[in-house]
Design a protein around this motif. Sequence first.
Motif, short mmCIF file in Angstrom:
data_model
loop_
_atom_site.label_atom_id
_atom_site.label_comp_id
_atom_site.label_asym_id
_atom_site.label_seq_id
_atom_site.Cartn_x
_atom_site.Cartn_y
_atom_site.Cartn_z
N GLY A 319 0.81 -1.22 0.00
CA GLY A 319 0.00 0.00 0.00
C GLY A 319 0.84 1.26 0.00
N GLU A 320 1.94 1.25 0.73
CA GLU A 320 2.81 2.43 0.79
C GLU A 320 3.40 2.72 -0.61
N TYR A 321 3.72 1.66 -1.31
CA TYR A 321 4.25 1.79 -2.68
C TYR A 321 3.19 2.39 -3.60
N ALA A 322 1.96 1.92 -3.44
CA ALA A 322 0.87 2.47 -4.26
C ALA A 322 0.71 3.97 -3.99
N LEU A 323 0.82 4.38 -2.71
CA LEU A 323 0.68 5.80 -2.37
C LEU A 323 1.82 6.62 -2.98
N ALA A 324 3.04 6.09 -2.93
CA ALA A 324 4.19 6.82 -3.49
C ALA A 324 4.02 6.99 -4.99
N ASN A 325 3.52 5.95 -5.66
CA ASN A 325 3.27 6.07 -7.09
C ASN A 325 2.14 7.05 -7.39
N ALA A 326 1.12 7.06 -6.52
CA ALA A 326 0.02 8.01 -6.71
C ALA A 326 0.57 9.44 -6.62
N PHE A 327 1.44 9.66 -5.64
CA PHE A 327 2.04 10.99 -5.51
C PHE A 327 2.85 11.32 -6.77
N MET A 328 3.71 10.39 -7.18
CA MET A 328 4.56 10.64 -8.36
C MET A 328 3.72 10.99 -9.59
N LEU A 329 2.63 10.25 -9.78
CA LEU A 329 1.82 10.47 -10.97
C LEU A 329 1.01 11.77 -10.88
N ALA A 330 0.75 12.22 -9.67
CA ALA A 330 -0.03 13.46 -9.50
C ALA A 330 0.87 14.70 -9.50
N TRP A 331 2.13 14.51 -9.19
CA TRP A 331 3.03 15.66 -8.97
C TRP A 331 3.75 15.98 -10.27
N PRO A 332 3.74 17.25 -10.72
CA PRO A 332 4.18 17.52 -12.09
C PRO A 332 5.69 17.55 -12.34
N TYR A 333 6.54 17.24 -11.39
CA TYR A 333 7.98 17.26 -11.68
C TYR A 333 8.38 16.05 -12.54
N GLY A 334 9.06 16.30 -13.65
CA GLY A 334 9.65 15.24 -14.47
C GLY A 334 8.64 14.39 -15.20
N THR A 335 9.17 13.43 -15.94
CA THR A 335 8.33 12.45 -16.64
C THR A 335 8.33 11.17 -15.83
N PRO A 336 7.15 10.71 -15.39
CA PRO A 336 7.14 9.52 -14.53
C PRO A 336 7.32 8.22 -15.31
N ALA A 337 8.10 7.32 -14.72
CA ALA A 337 8.27 5.98 -15.28
C ALA A 337 7.83 4.98 -14.21
N VAL A 338 6.80 4.21 -14.52
CA VAL A 338 6.26 3.22 -13.59
C VAL A 338 7.05 1.92 -13.77
N MET A 339 7.45 1.32 -12.67
CA MET A 339 8.19 0.05 -12.72
C MET A 339 7.22 -1.12 -12.73
N SER A 340 7.53 -2.13 -13.53
CA SER A 340 6.75 -3.37 -13.50
C SER A 340 7.72 -4.53 -13.44
N SER A 341 7.65 -5.30 -12.37
CA SER A 341 8.70 -6.25 -12.00
C SER A 341 8.27 -7.70 -12.15
N PHE A 342 9.27 -8.57 -12.22
CA PHE A 342 8.97 -9.97 -11.87
C PHE A 342 9.38 -10.13 -10.41
N THR A 343 8.73 -11.01 -9.68
CA THR A 343 9.06 -11.18 -8.27
C THR A 343 10.30 -12.06 -8.14
N TYR A 344 11.08 -11.81 -7.10
CA TYR A 344 12.35 -12.54 -6.98
C TYR A 344 12.74 -12.63 -5.51
N SER A 345 13.57 -13.61 -5.22
CA SER A 345 14.08 -13.72 -3.86
C SER A 345 15.59 -13.50 -3.81
N GLY A 346 16.27 -13.61 -4.94
CA GLY A 346 17.71 -13.34 -4.97
C GLY A 346 18.02 -12.33 -6.05
N ARG A 347 19.07 -11.53 -5.85
CA ARG A 347 19.40 -10.44 -6.77
C ARG A 347 19.53 -10.88 -8.23
N ASP A 348 20.19 -12.01 -8.44
CA ASP A 348 20.50 -12.40 -9.81
C ASP A 348 19.39 -13.19 -10.49
#
Length: 481
Positions: A319-348
Amino acid sequence: MHRRRCRAAALVLGLAASLLVPTTVAAPPAAAATPGSKKVIVQLFEWNWTSVANECTSTLGPKGYGYVQVSPPQEHVNSSPWWVSYQPVSYRIESRKGTRAQFQSMVNTCHNAGVKVIVDAVVNHMSGQENGGTGWAGTSYGHYNYPGVYSSQDFHYCGRNGNNDIANYNDRYEVQNCELVNLADLKTESDYVRTRLATYLNDLLSLGVDGFRLDGSKHMPAADIAAIKAKLSRSAYLVQEVIYGAGEPVQPTEYTGNGDVHEFRYGKDLARMFNNERLAYLRNFGESWGYLSSAKAVVFTDNHDTQREGGVLTYRDRGEYALANAFMLAWPYGTPAVMSSFTYSGRDQGPPSDGSNKVTNTTCYSGWECEHRWPVIANMVGFRNATEGAGVTNWYDNGYQHIAFSRAGKGYLTVNDEDSAISGRSYYTGLPAGRYCDVIHGTFSNGSCSGPVITVDSAGWFAATVNAHDAIAIHVGAKLS
Ligand code: ARE
Ligand code: CA
């Protein structure tokens, strides 16, 4: 100490349930963004071409995303980690994400859906394999030998640190002439190399690609990028990856003459405000924080590197991530890029793949997180499009974690990141009177709203309770009457 320690699990779950439960993506909104106003980028990290194409049609176009950024499409070393994509072996458009024909078809499909395509272009280097090998599409190569493309004279050997690797980011020569994690560093000052790189980029342009994310831009002098750009067959959108490092000699501002630049401070500072400091401080978030000029900056909560490094909010923050994205998309600084991930448990860990390392089709919410489909994020893309060009007015904050602002005449967002609900107060929006869909909790489609409706009175006010760690957003593109 972490400010959110005392948050009740029930609140997080309550928010998660209302904000994040996947729903079928609705048909295009009645007030679709006008051409040219769709600027939001989504990074479909490591998606295969067939899945990107399907997503453009089913979701990205209808939800108003303007650009999809896809992972590197050229032939790469063959192994399972995600980062094999960043070790080119040839410039054939054949990768674990699909064939040239599938890539071409994806570009066409996305264009038909009104979505432009940005390619992650790896141009600073080739592979990092000491002993060479055979690439994904069958090309044999050596560390400094890529038959028919580059041979040993096309690389830098910086003569530092015993292994030619970058060790000291405070040394410009080293950053631009030594090897980033052993990756064979191209002599980007040579006309042959520039021409070969431009030939690759022009091939992508001939397939209809609209722009490039230039990987590792910090490791190439801005003038070398300018020289490559000058060889392009037509104009293309450019965004350069130059990670701001305090005190480093190579600064992001050097690159703005070539095009846009990622503003890496944004996601880190935004996470800090949400996690440890105050949302109230966001009232002048942007250039006054020492960032790049708004017109040149591309911003994100996280990208594929920072989500693995920490210090930013990611899908794991729900939920906190959703709120941060909501702020980013509402706030006019810069061009927003939304991240879309695959889930992972290890870095590589690589993306979901078959036994031969071929990336399998995306299945959202199973192996793939699909943040860009989360209702809050997808609906706030519509907010961004509807409010494009409108300034921030009517800023309100309570000094701590409750903020609100208008996008003049077009939209209004209030975020309450306090640990308790805020009720019994009204918000001045300055918006035209009417009934608006709260796009944080509901989706607007075919003139109706699947969530709560907010009524703005003839003086521009509305009254509502904002729950703890929650938000309300309304805009003129999601107005019922
Ligand atoms: C992998 C292995 C290495 C191995 C290498 C060669 O992990 O151990 O030596 O292969 O065999 C990605 C992965 C790497 C991977 C690489 C190649 O992250 O792990 O190496 O692909 O497969 C710097 C750069 C910046 C770069 C980041 C990661 O400036 O450009 O490091 N980001 C891009 C991509 C990455 C990608 C590459 C570049 C390479 O987004 O995904 O790497 O193509 C300070 C500095 C920053 C610096 C940062 C980290 O903050 O200011 O400039 O970023 O430290 O060092
Ligand atoms: Ca270099």
